[in-house]
Write a protein that holds these residues in place. Structure first.
Motif: not given
Length: 252
Positions: A244-248
């Motif tokens: 949903x949000x990525x790794x960042x």
């Protein structure tokens, strides 16, 4: 018997480039650990170091299977102990049929496990191999084909898991087994992995970029790797958060 792969402070390099910078991980029989992370974070390197690829050099730390340090052993010795790797990019081996390759590998494992154990006869082996072929929903003529030669990407990945089914490893390292698969091949491959898991209860280390394979293979643990280290661990919910949000949000 519960088999335990214990990795402590593992560092490794590839051609003088430091990749792994202190990996600590403990995996037991009957557990599935998924490792996710950005490209170049060291996920595939970890598998290759554990399997003994000569290009990858461990420089510090240990990786022990049931107390025995794998890093001191040749790749075939690791395989005979029960370590198996499904490659992200399986190589083609012309002139070596899958049937002969797997029968020799299986009998080598049997011999290493017990000097008194009799090797499988061709008839016994073919009986077991055909069960594995059915599991992967592929054609029986694959037995007579050279290993991976002329195979599509999906066929190569299915052949890797067919090997896992036959060899019944204690520790299975699955390096991006989902890459290059369409949705149907992914479901077949993942379902086969789970059938093997239910039958033999190996410890599985699954490398993947995508949450989609985890719709079919439910991990006990999910780890995020970045810059050669595991920076976050959790359960399957962590994979959903990454999707949903990525790794960042997890990277420093």
């Amino acid at each position: 018997m519960i088999n335990i792969l214990e990795i402590n402070n593992l560092h490794a390099k590839v051609e003088n480039l430091k990749i792994l910078k202190g990996i600590d991980l403990k995996i037991k029989s009957g557990e599935i650990h998924a490792i996710m992370g950005p490209n170049g974070s060291g996920k595939s390197t970890l598998c290759n170091v554990l399997m003994g690829h000569p290009k990858y050099k461990a420089t510090e730390g240990t990786a022990k299977l049931n107390g025995k340090n794998l890093l001191t052993l040749d790749p075939n010795e690791r395989a005979n102990l029960g370590v198996f790797m499904a490659f992200q990019h399986p190589i083609e081996i012309p002139g070596v049929t899958i049937g002969n390759f797997l029968r020799l590998a299986k009998n080598a494992n049997i011999k290493a496990t017990s000097k008194k154990a009799a090797p499988l006869s061709p008839h016994e082996f073919m009986r077991d191999l055909k069960k594995s072929i059915a599991l992967l929903k592929t054609d029986e003529n694959i037995i007579t084909r050279s290993l991976n030669e002329g195979f599509s990407g999906g066929e190569k990945k299915k052949a890797e898991i067919m090997q896992m089914a036959v060899l019944e490893p204690k520790i299975a390292l699955l390096d991006e087994i989902d890459s290059g698969l369409d949705i149907d091949a992914l479901k077949i491959t993942a379902t086969a992995i789970m059938e093997i898991f239910k039958k033999t209860k190996p410890a599985i280390l699954l490398i993947t970029h995508y949450q989609r394979i985890l719709n079919y293979i439910t991990p006990n643990f999910v780890h995020i790797m970045s810059e050669g280290k595991i920076i976050k661990s959790g359960d399957r919910k962590l994979a959903l958060e990454i999707e949903k949000h990525g790794y960042q949000k997890y990277l420093k």
